[in-house]
Design a protein around this motif. Structure first.
Motif, PDB file in Angstrom:
ATOM      1  N   LYS A  22       0.873  -1.167   0.000  1.00 23.75           N
ATOM      2  CA  LYS A  22       0.000   0.000   0.000  1.00 23.75           C
ATOM      3  C   LYS A  22       0.906   1.211   0.000  1.00 23.75           C
ATOM      4  O   LYS A  22       1.979   1.199   0.600  1.00 23.75           O
ATOM      5  CB  LYS A  22      -0.891   0.040   1.244  1.00 23.75           C
ATOM      6  CG  LYS A  22      -1.984  -1.004   1.255  1.00 23.75           C
ATOM      7  CD  LYS A  22      -2.829  -0.860   2.498  1.00 23.75           C
ATOM      8  CE  LYS A  22      -3.806  -2.019   2.605  1.00 23.75           C
ATOM      9  NZ  LYS A  22      -4.506  -2.037   3.896  1.00 23.75           N
ATOM     10  N   GLY A  23       0.456   2.252  -0.677  1.00 27.49           N
ATOM     11  CA  GLY A  23       1.269   3.454  -0.715  1.00 27.49           C
ATOM     12  C   GLY A  23       0.490   4.631  -1.240  1.00 27.49           C
ATOM     13  O   GLY A  23      -0.669   4.519  -1.630  1.00 27.49           O
ATOM     14  N   LYS A  24       1.177   5.766  -1.234  1.00 27.05           N
ATOM     15  CA  LYS A  24       0.589   6.985  -1.773  1.00 27.05           C
ATOM     16  C   LYS A  24       1.542   7.538  -2.815  1.00 27.05           C
ATOM     17  O   LYS A  24       2.732   7.724  -2.553  1.00 27.05           O
ATOM     18  CB  LYS A  24       0.366   8.009  -0.659  1.00 27.05           C
ATOM     19  CG  LYS A  24      -0.341   9.267  -1.142  1.00 27.05           C
ATOM     20  CD  LYS A  24      -0.869  10.066   0.026  1.00 27.05           C
ATOM     21  CE  LYS A  24      -1.574  11.349  -0.274  1.00 27.05           C
ATOM     22  NZ  LYS A  24      -2.130  11.658  -1.496  1.00 27.05           N
ATOM     23  N   LYS A  84      -3.189   0.214  -3.701  1.00 26.63           N
ATOM     24  CA  LYS A  84      -2.931  -1.096  -3.122  1.00 26.63           C
ATOM     25  C   LYS A  84      -2.561  -2.005  -4.291  1.00 26.63           C
ATOM     26  O   LYS A  84      -3.282  -2.070  -5.285  1.00 26.63           O
ATOM     27  CB  LYS A  84      -4.178  -1.605  -2.405  1.00 26.63           C
ATOM     28  CG  LYS A  84      -3.959  -2.938  -1.712  1.00 26.63           C
ATOM     29  CD  LYS A  84      -4.996  -3.253  -0.645  1.00 26.63           C
ATOM     30  CE  LYS A  84      -6.416  -3.207  -1.131  1.00 26.63           C
ATOM     31  NZ  LYS A  84      -7.375  -3.725  -0.138  1.00 26.63           N
ATOM     32  N   LEU A  85      -1.422  -2.682  -4.186  1.00 24.18           N
ATOM     33  CA  LEU A  85      -0.941  -3.599  -5.224  1.00 24.18           C
ATOM     34  C   LEU A  85      -0.726  -4.969  -4.612  1.00 24.18           C
ATOM     35  O   LEU A  85      -0.239  -5.078  -3.490  1.00 24.18           O
ATOM     36  CB  LEU A  85       0.412  -3.148  -5.762  1.00 24.18           C
ATOM     37  CG  LEU A  85       0.467  -1.973  -6.709  1.00 24.18           C
ATOM     38  CD1 LEU A  85       1.918  -1.654  -7.016  1.00 24.18           C
ATOM     39  CD2 LEU A  85      -0.269  -2.270  -7.985  1.00 24.18           C
ATOM     40  N   ILE A  86      -1.069  -6.005  -5.357  1.00 24.22           N
ATOM     41  CA  ILE A  86      -0.796  -7.368  -4.915  1.00 24.22           C
ATOM     42  C   ILE A  86       0.077  -8.019  -5.986  1.00 24.22           C
ATOM     43  O   ILE A  86      -0.331  -8.163  -7.133  1.00 24.22           O
ATOM     44  CB  ILE A  86      -2.103  -8.157  -4.710  1.00 24.22           C
ATOM     45  CG1 ILE A  86      -2.963  -7.465  -3.648  1.00 24.22           C
ATOM     46  CG2 ILE A  86      -1.797  -9.601  -4.305  1.00 24.22           C
ATOM     47  CD1 ILE A  86      -4.362  -8.026  -3.510  1.00 24.22           C
ATOM     48  N   SER A 128       2.491   0.431   3.709  1.00 23.13           N
ATOM     49  CA  SER A 128       2.346  -0.937   4.209  1.00 23.13           C
ATOM     50  C   SER A 128       3.039  -1.906   3.273  1.00 23.13           C
ATOM     51  O   SER A 128       3.000  -1.739   2.052  1.00 23.13           O
ATOM     52  CB  SER A 128       0.850  -1.262   4.314  1.00 23.13           C
ATOM     53  OG  SER A 128       0.652  -2.615   4.588  1.00 23.13           O
ATOM     54  N   PHE A 129       3.680  -2.919   3.866  1.00 25.13           N
ATOM     55  CA  PHE A 129       4.455  -3.915   3.124  1.00 25.13           C
ATOM     56  C   PHE A 129       4.219  -5.242   3.820  1.00 25.13           C
ATOM     57  O   PHE A 129       4.509  -5.382   5.001  1.00 25.13           O
ATOM     58  CB  PHE A 129       5.930  -3.514   3.223  1.00 25.13           C
ATOM     59  CG  PHE A 129       6.900  -4.495   2.651  1.00 25.13           C
ATOM     60  CD1 PHE A 129       7.408  -4.342   1.389  1.00 25.13           C
ATOM     61  CD2 PHE A 129       7.322  -5.586   3.405  1.00 25.13           C
ATOM     62  CE1 PHE A 129       8.326  -5.249   0.879  1.00 25.13           C
ATOM     63  CE2 PHE A 129       8.239  -6.497   2.893  1.00 25.13           C
ATOM     64  CZ  PHE A 129       8.731  -6.319   1.626  1.00 25.13           C
TER      65      PHE A 129
END
Length: 132
Positions: A22-24, A84-86, A128-129
């Protein structure tokens, strides 16, 4: 734009694992990249949204040499956005699930089974990681 960079050298990412990020994205970002590999010059996956070209470029790097680019024009990122990336690491390919549900697939060219190196740079701040 200031260039942010975060590197991890001893990550335990193995085939079948998933990385949730997760990031901005910075408001003035022109690009960012997420890299997975065995080191800075040996990348199994270089994931690089480029805002000015309106494209997501994926590539791999072997011994410091870039290989054949894969371009996906499904650009759902924009500056200032929270994302959010998966990223799923399979035996034959990487699957990157984008914030809107679209999937970008890129082959595991080197048939890697373990990726200790992770790097995020450019106009993004991770919040988030999580490696599962």
């Amino acid at each position: 734009m200031s260039e942010n960079k975060m590197e991890i050298y001893h990550m335990e990412m193995k085939t079948g694992s998933t990385l949730k990020l997760k990031g901005k994205i910075d408001g003035d970002a022109s690009w960012f990249s997420i890299n997975l590999g065995s080191g800075p010059g040996d990348l199994a996956l270089h994931f690089n949204p480029r805002f000015e070209e309106n494209v997501i470029v994926c590539n791999s790097q072997n011994g410091g040499t870039w290989e054949q680019e894969h371009r996906d024009d499904h650009m759902c990122f924009r500056p200032g956005m929270e994302i959010k990336l998966i990223m799923t690491f399979e035996e034959d390919e990487f699957q990157v699930k984008l914030p809107d549900g679209h999937q970008v697939k890129f082959p595991n060219r080197g048939r890697h089974s373990h990726l200790p190196y992770f790097c995020v740079k450019g106009g993004i701040h991770l919040t988030s990681f999580k490696l599962e």
